[in-house]
Motif scaffolding. Sequence first.
Motif, PDB file in Angstrom:
ATOM      1  N   TYR A 132       0.853  -1.187   0.000  1.00  0.00           N
ATOM      2  CA  TYR A 132       0.000   0.000   0.000  1.00  0.00           C
ATOM      3  C   TYR A 132       0.891   1.239   0.000  1.00  0.00           C
ATOM      4  N   CYS A 133       0.821   2.032  -1.057  1.00  0.00           N
ATOM      5  CA  CYS A 133       1.695   3.203  -1.196  1.00  0.00           C
ATOM      6  C   CYS A 133       0.870   4.485  -1.190  1.00  0.00           C
ATOM      7  N   SER A 134       1.215   5.385  -0.277  1.00  0.00           N
ATOM      8  CA  SER A 134       0.580   6.704  -0.192  1.00  0.00           C
ATOM      9  C   SER A 134       1.579   7.764  -0.625  1.00  0.00           C
ATOM     10  N   VAL A 135       1.165   8.632  -1.542  1.00  0.00           N
ATOM     11  CA  VAL A 135       2.003   9.740  -1.996  1.00  0.00           C
ATOM     12  C   VAL A 135       1.309  11.039  -1.611  1.00  0.00           C
ATOM     13  N   THR A 136       1.967  11.836  -0.792  1.00  0.00           N
ATOM     14  CA  THR A 136       1.400  13.121  -0.358  1.00  0.00           C
ATOM     15  C   THR A 136       2.457  14.209  -0.473  1.00  0.00           C
ATOM     16  N   GLY A 137       2.036  15.447  -0.269  1.00  0.00           N
ATOM     17  CA  GLY A 137       2.969  16.553  -0.356  1.00  0.00           C
ATOM     18  C   GLY A 137       4.034  16.513   0.723  1.00  0.00           C
ATOM     19  N   ILE A 191       7.694   0.599  -4.229  1.00  0.00           N
ATOM     20  CA  ILE A 191       6.749  -0.492  -4.476  1.00  0.00           C
ATOM     21  C   ILE A 191       7.480  -1.734  -4.958  1.00  0.00           C
ATOM     22  N   VAL A 192       8.413  -1.556  -5.887  1.00  0.00           N
ATOM     23  CA  VAL A 192       9.175  -2.700  -6.383  1.00  0.00           C
ATOM     24  C   VAL A 192       9.992  -3.330  -5.252  1.00  0.00           C
ATOM     25  N   ALA A 193      10.581  -2.497  -4.387  1.00  0.00           N
ATOM     26  CA  ALA A 193      11.345  -3.018  -3.255  1.00  0.00           C
ATOM     27  C   ALA A 193      10.436  -3.787  -2.294  1.00  0.00           C
ATOM     28  N   ALA A 194       9.232  -3.254  -2.041  1.00  0.00           N
ATOM     29  CA  ALA A 194       8.300  -3.927  -1.137  1.00  0.00           C
ATOM     30  C   ALA A 194       7.811  -5.247  -1.734  1.00  0.00           C
ATOM     31  N   LEU A 195       7.641  -5.285  -3.063  1.00  0.00           N
ATOM     32  CA  LEU A 195       7.272  -6.543  -3.706  1.00  0.00           C
ATOM     33  C   LEU A 195       8.382  -7.581  -3.549  1.00  0.00           C
ATOM     34  N   LEU A 196       9.635  -7.150  -3.636  1.00  0.00           N
ATOM     35  CA  LEU A 196      10.761  -8.059  -3.423  1.00  0.00           C
ATOM     36  C   LEU A 196      10.761  -8.571  -1.985  1.00  0.00           C
ATOM     37  N   HIS A 197      10.505  -7.666  -1.028  1.00  0.00           N
ATOM     38  CA  HIS A 197      10.437  -8.070   0.379  1.00  0.00           C
ATOM     39  C   HIS A 197       9.308  -9.080   0.582  1.00  0.00           C
ATOM     40  N   ARG A 198       8.158  -8.837  -0.069  1.00  0.00           N
ATOM     41  CA  ARG A 198       7.041  -9.775   0.065  1.00  0.00           C
ATOM     42  C   ARG A 198       7.382 -11.143  -0.530  1.00  0.00           C
ATOM     43  N   GLU A 199       8.127 -11.116  -1.632  1.00  0.00           N
ATOM     44  CA  GLU A 199       8.556 -12.374  -2.246  1.00  0.00           C
ATOM     45  C   GLU A 199       9.404 -13.186  -1.274  1.00  0.00           C
ATOM     46  N   ALA A 206       3.083  -0.965   4.207  1.00  0.00           N
ATOM     47  CA  ALA A 206       2.707   0.363   3.731  1.00  0.00           C
ATOM     48  C   ALA A 206       3.955   1.173   3.420  1.00  0.00           C
ATOM     49  N   ILE A 207       3.840   2.046   2.424  1.00  0.00           N
ATOM     50  CA  ILE A 207       4.940   2.927   2.021  1.00  0.00           C
ATOM     51  C   ILE A 207       4.426   4.360   2.072  1.00  0.00           C
TER      52      ILE A 207
END
Length: 410
Positions: A132-137, A191-199, A206-207
């Motif tokens: 889950y990635c949140s992008v804010t100011g 996100i790509v790093a978190a997918l690797l961690h999940r693998e 969350a990011i």
Amino acid sequence: MSKILDGVVVLDLTRFFSGPQATLLLAGMGAEVIKIDDPKTGDPTAFAPPYAGPRGISFERQTDLDMGLAYLKRARAKKSATLDLKSEQGVALFKRMVANADVVVENFSAGVADRLGIGYAQLGQVNPRLIYCSVTGYGSTGPDKNLKAYDPMVQAAVGLMSITGKPETGPVKAGSPISDAIAGIFAANGIVAALLHRERTGAGQAIDVSMADCLFSLIFDEPLDCYKRLGLEFQQGSRIMRFSPFNAYQTMDGWVVIGTATQSDWTALVGVMQRDDLLEHGDFCRLPWRLANNADVDRIVASWTRKLRSADAIEILNRAKVPCSPVRTIDDVMHWAHLEERGMVERVWNPLSGSHVDAAAAGFPLKFSRTPGAYDGHAPRPGQHTDEVMARLANVEDAELRALRTLGVV
């Protein structure tokens, strides 16, 4: 595996630039990115100026087939579905989709997703493997987390505007919305790093991506907090203060950038300028002296470039292996053979008109040797994939979908 992220399902709740930039990169790496928009309002850029359509590019919508150019660029290779996330039915349906998804990306203001019932705390219970990635100011924590931010505000907030331009110009922002673009790149990387961690572990996470954090982390490689002690103005124009010469110089018909990062670069530049006398001058051969007296160095280089056309100066400098470049206009860049050969200039397609428009977009920038990335599809018609996505990810049957559509949920 034809692309690195083949099989990864991304639910994209983002708007404008930073979030769509992140999901565009994920789509280029093969992820199935599904844009989810409000059925009442849609994507705010889909029908916003400047428009692109059969009659060209315009600030006014000239035909019913015109679409927003920003949308046509940022929605490439994505799918489009509609869902009302302000309704209980919409949230329930979204959670059914999340159960079969890998990634959710949103760029709501801090706290909004939680209030809607679709924050990480709620969705992580539905799918513990979810990224889950949140992008804010300004991020989801800190005293300024609730401030509204667009790119110029972030450039101003982290100091970029105060160091761009020259002292006499006042604060100047970068020419493009760089904080949005950089935050999108950081988000995709996270996100790509978190997918690797999940693998490796099976666990999602969350990011929290802050536009301000990302931009600050890039500009602060410079020792900006030491400038005053070094006797430097914060606004250095086009120069890099660690090297001399390193600047933009006017020619007979344009501008060139020349930089000497090593002593051999400096020696080569002195040679092409036919100023061997500078090599005999002990001070000019010392980088610390050149830095302290950069204005004198720049005057010498500028007096040489002003006597040449840009193409001639570049040819001479390249022959001597002095780092340089012409300052290309955007029109020049559109015809730069190097970018064309690397597939970095793509024609933009309008799905309503079923034709290309008179505008270009950037190609996929990462060149993988085994799993080539690309934006394989054009931007979708708004809501084009609603039926397919709801049936596959949320197990919605035709009768339920008709009822949801009648209620305005999809």
